[in-house]
Design an enzyme around this catalytic site. Structure first.
Site, PDB file in Angstrom:
ATOM      1  N   SER A  22     -23.323 -55.896  -6.828  1.00  0.00           N
ATOM      2  CA  SER A  22     -23.097 -54.839  -7.824  1.00  0.00           C
ATOM      3  C   SER A  22     -22.237 -55.343  -8.960  1.00  0.00           C
ATOM      4  CB  SER A  22     -22.410 -53.645  -7.149  1.00  0.00           C
ATOM      5  OG  SER A  22     -21.854 -52.763  -8.108  1.00  0.00           O
ATOM      6  N   TYR A  52     -15.973 -50.676  -1.569  1.00  0.00           N
ATOM      7  CA  TYR A  52     -17.321 -51.025  -2.019  1.00  0.00           C
ATOM      8  C   TYR A  52     -17.325 -52.368  -2.752  1.00  0.00           C
ATOM      9  CZ  TYR A  52     -21.719 -50.774  -4.612  1.00  0.00           C
ATOM     10  OH  TYR A  52     -22.952 -51.047  -5.147  1.00  0.00           O
TER      11      TYR A  52
END
Length: 660
Positions: A192, A205
Site C-alpha cells: 500500500s 496496517y
C-alpha cells in the site's frame, strides 16, 4: 413593495444558483472525468514473457474490490482462476458471476491467515487444475483506525496475522511447491501507498504492509536464479465497495480500481530479472511504465529538467544574449566583472583544460573566508546552488519525510522535493496588506514543524516576492526550534538587498547555536550563471554531512578563479548593486504611479499585480527583443516583473501601461 423586494431578490438568486448548479451537473455528466480519461490512456503492457493464457492464478481476498477486478481481468486474458474469501456466500456469488462471463474459476472458502486455510487454497488449485503458476497475496484488513497505543492487543494481532503472517506462510508454501515440482512461477504481494509516507492512525496496517515489502526484498536472496519471482506492488487509494460503504462521497472521488490493471499484468508477465525482489508502485507505473520497471522508485517518474524552448513569432530561437534581452531567469543584465573575463582567459593558459582542477578549492575557500568572516573549513561547493539544494534534500530527508518551506516558493526547490518523494509542507507567504509588511509568516511555519520535519527551507530575499528575512524574526523563530533541526537559508539574491534589518546568515552560522546552512550562488549578482559556482556554508560537523556526497572536481579550475576574481572586484560589485537598486526603486515608483499593486522588493524582480492580458504582454515584449518570465501566481493575479537596465525597465513599464 419594500416588503416584497427582498423576497423577489432571494427568489431570483435561488433560481440563478439552481440554473448554475444544473449547468455544472450537466457538464459533469457530459464531460469525461479525469479518472475516465486516465483509464482510457492507460499504458498497454508489452512483455517478452509468456502471457496469462492457461496460467493458474490464485488470488486471496478476491470476492470484492481490487481482488475481484484483477480476477475478472486475468480470467478475460485466459487465466484459470482460484478465488478466495472467508464468507461462503460471497465466494459462491463471485464464482457464479465470473463463470457467467465465461471464465474458468474455482472458489475456496478459507481463512488464508492460517496454515490450514492456505493448504485448502493450494489443494483446490491442484484438484481443479493439477498445478498453479501465480499466487497473489491480496487479502488484507485495514486494522484498527486509532492511535496505535489505543489499539487492543488482539486487534494488532489480527491485523498482522491477516496482512503479514498469512502472506508469509502462503509465499513459503508457493515457493516450496514450485521448487519441488521444478516449475517457474510467481508470487505477488500487495502492499500500500501507506508504506511510502506517514499516515496517522494506521500504524498496524502500514507496518504489516511494510513487512510484506521486506519479505519480498529479502526472499530474493534465497532465490537467486529468479525461476520463482517474488514481487510486491504498492497500490494507491482506489474506489472499492468497502470504501463506498463507509464514505460514499469520498470514495466516488477516487479513481476506479481498473487503473491498477496494467501494473498487475506487468508483475504477472514482465521480465523476471526486473521484478524479482522488487517493490513497484502501480501509480508510478501508470505514469511511466518503462521508468518504474527499470528503477522501481521515486526516480521512475522523474523527467529531465528543461525550461521550455524560446518561441518568438511562432519560431523556436536560440537564447542569444547578443540579440535578445533575456530577463526570464533573473540573469544579471550588468554582466560579469572585467576581472572575471580576464581570469577566465588567463586560466586557459596557466591551467590548460587537459588537467584536472585542484579538488580542495583552497584559494576559493580563503576568499570566501575573508568575504564572510568564517573559517575556511565552513564551505562546501557545487555546480550552482540547485545541485547543492538537491544534495542537502537527499542528505537530510528520505522519501515520505517532511520538509517545511514557504509557499508558493521557488519552483526549483519544490521540484527537487517532488523528484525525491519528499512530503513538502508549503506554508503560505504573508503578502501583507492594510499597511502591514509582507513577511515570511514564520509563526505559521513554526506551527507546521513536527517531529517528522527533517529540514526547514527559507529564501531571503524570497522568491517570488523579493522580501528579506529580518534578523529579529529569525532569532525569534530559531528560539522555538530544536537546535539540531537543519534550517537552510537560500540567499541567491542577498547581494542585491539594501535592507539594513536583513538577517545576517554568516553571523548565525558563526554563533553555532543552531543548525543553520547558508546557501549562495555566483550565478546572479556576480553574473556567472554559465560558469556554475554555488556554495553552502555551515558549522563543520553539519557541513561534513553535505560534503560526503560532494563529487570530486565539482568545480572547474576556470570557474574557481572566476569566482575569486568576482569577489575581489569591489568596484564592479558596487556598480551592480547601485544600478540594480536605482532601477528597482524607479520601477517601483512608476508602478505606484500607474496604480499597479506590488510588494516592495530587495531582489532583481518585483512581485506585482498582473495586467489584464499578461500572456499577450509577454508575447509582444518578446517580439520587441525582451524576454520576461511568463509565470503567474495566485490564480493568475500576480506576476514577477524583472528589474534589468533602465532601458529594459522602461520597455516593460510601457507594456504594462498598454495592458493595465
Amino acid at each position: 413593495m419594500a416588503t416584497t423586494h427582498p423576497f423577489l431578490h432571494r427568489t431570483r438568486r435561488l433560481a440563478a444558483r439552481s440554473i448554475h448548479l444544473g449547468r455544472r451537473a450537466w457538464q459533469e455528466l457530459s464531460t469525461p472525468s479525469e479518472v475516465e480519461e486516465l483509464i482510457a490512456s492507460l499504458p498497454r503492457v508489452e512483455s517478452a514473457a509468456p502471457g496469462l493464457a492457461d496460467k493458474v492464478v490464485l488470488i486471496t481476498g478476491a470476492t470484492q474490490g481490487v481482488g475481484l477486478v484483477v480476477a475478472r481481468r486475468f480470467g478475460a486474458l485466459g487465466a484459470r482462476l482460484v478465488v478466495n474469501g472467508r464468507r461462503g456466500e460471497a465466494v459462491q456469488d463471485t464464482v457464479r458471476k465470473l463463470r457467467a462471463e465465461g471464465l474458468s474459476v474455482e472458489g475456496v472458502v478459507a481463512d488464508v491467515a492460517t496454515p490450514e486455510g492456505i493448504r485448502q487454497l493450494f489443494d483446490a488449485a491442484e484438484t481443479a487444475y493439477g498445478t498453479f503458476d501465480i499466487l497473489i497475496n491480496n487479502a488484507a484488513i485495514a486494522g484498527p483506525y486509532r492511535p496505535y497505543w489505543q489499539a487492543a492487543p488482539e486487534e494488532l494481532d489480527e491485523t498482522v496475522r491477516i496482512n503479514l503472517t498469512g502472506p508469509m506462510i502462503a509465499t513459503a508454501e508457493a515457493v516450496r511447491w514450485l521448487i519441488e515440482h521444478e516449475k517457474p512461477g510467481r508470487v505477488l504481494n500487495i502492499s500500500s501507498i501507506a508504506t511510502e509516507g506517514a499516515y496517522p492512525k494506521m500504524v498496524p496496517y502500514s507496518t504489516s504492509k511494510a513487512g510484506l515489502e521486506a519479505l519480498t526484498r529479502h526472499i530474493a536472496s534465497d532465490l537467486p536464479d529468479a525461476r520463482v519471482v517474488v514481487t510486491a506492488l504498492v497500490l494507491p487509494s482506489v474506489r472499492t465497495e468497502r470504501k463506498a460503504a463507509s464514505d460514499w462521497a469520498s470514495a466516488e472521488l477516487l479513481p476506479s480500481a481498473e487503473i491498477l490493471l496494467p501494473a498487475f499484468e506487468y508483475c504477472a508477465t514482465g521480465p523476471g530479472h526486473l521484478l524479482h525482489g522488487r517493490t513497484l508502485s502501480a501509480e508510478r507505473f501508470n505514469a511511466d511504465p518503462e521508468g518504474e520497471a527499470q528503477l522501481a522508485g521515486v526516480a521512475a517518474t522523474r523527467q529531465a529538467i528543461l525550461y521550455p524552448e524560446l518561441n518568438i513569432k511562432g519560431e523556436f530561437v536560440p537564447r542569444d544574449p547578443g540579440r535578445i534581452a533575456l530577463l526570464d531567469r533573473a540573469e544579471n543584465q550588468f554582466g560579469p566583472s572585467p576581472k572575471v573575463l580576464e581570469a577566465v582567459r588567463d586560466s586557459l593558459v596557466t591551467h590548460p583544460p587537459s588537467y584536472y582542477p585542484e579538488e580542495r578549492y583552497t584559494a576559493l575557500r580563503k576568499a570566501l573566508s575573508q568575504e564572510h568572516d568564517l573559517p575556511d573549513d565552513f564551505f562546501a561547493f557545487g555546480p550552482g546552488s540547485w545541485e547543492l539544494i538537491a544534495r542537502v534534500v537527499q542528505v537530510f530527508a528520505k522519501p515520505g519525510e517532511e520538509i517545511v518551506s514557504s509557499g508558493p516558493g521557488w519552483f526549483g526547490f519544490n521540484l527537487t522535493c517532488q523528484r525525491n518523494g519528499i512530503a513538502q509542507k508549503l506554508v503560505p507567504f504573508d503578502r501583507g496588506g492594510s499597511g502591514n509588511r509582507a513577511s515570511h509568516n514564520l509563526t505559521a511555519m513554526r506551527e507546521a514543524i513536527t517531529a517528522r520535519t527533517r529540514l526547514v527551507y527559507l529564501i531571503s530575499p524570497s522568491n517570488p516576492e523579493g522580501v528579506t528575512l529580518q534578523q529579529a524574526e529569525v532569532r525569534e523563530f530559531l528560539a522555538d526550534l530544536p537546535p539540531d533541526l537543519p534550517v537552510m537559508i537560500d540567499e541567491a539574491y542577498a547581494e542585491y538587498a539594501d535592507d539594513p534589518a536583513m538577517v545576517d546568515v554568516p553571523g548565525l552560522v558563526r554563533e553555532g547555536t543552531h543548525a543553520i546552512i547558508g546557501l549562495r550562488t555566483f550565478s546572479k549578482f556576480y553574473a556567472m550563471a554559465g560558469l556554475r559556482v554555488g556554495y553552502a556554508y555551515a558549522q563543520p560537523k553539519l557541513l561534513d554531512l553535505i560534503r560526503r556526497s560532494e563529487q570530486i572536481f565539482t568545480l572547474t579550475h576556470t570557474a574557481e578563479v572566476a569566482a575569486i576574481a568576482a569577489l575581489g572586484d569591489a568596484q564592479h560589485r558596487q556598480l551592480v548593486f547601485d544600478g540594480a537598486r536605482e532601477n528597482r526603486a524607479e520601477m517601483q515608483r512608476r508602478l505606484s504611479e500607474i496604480g499597479i499593486r506590488h510588494i516592495p522588493s530587495n531582489a532583481p524582480y518585483i512581485f506585482a499585480e498582473a495586467p489584464s492580458d499578461f500572456d499577450r504582454m509577454v508575447k509582444e515584449l518578446a517580439e520587441e527583443g525582451i524576454v520576461i518570465a511568463p509565470y503567474k501566481f495566485d490564480d493568475g493575479r500576480m506576476v514577477m516583473l524583472p528589474v534589468g537596465t533602465a532601458p529594459q525597465s522602461e520597455k516593460i513599464l510601457e507594456a504594462l501601461g498598454r495592458f493595465r
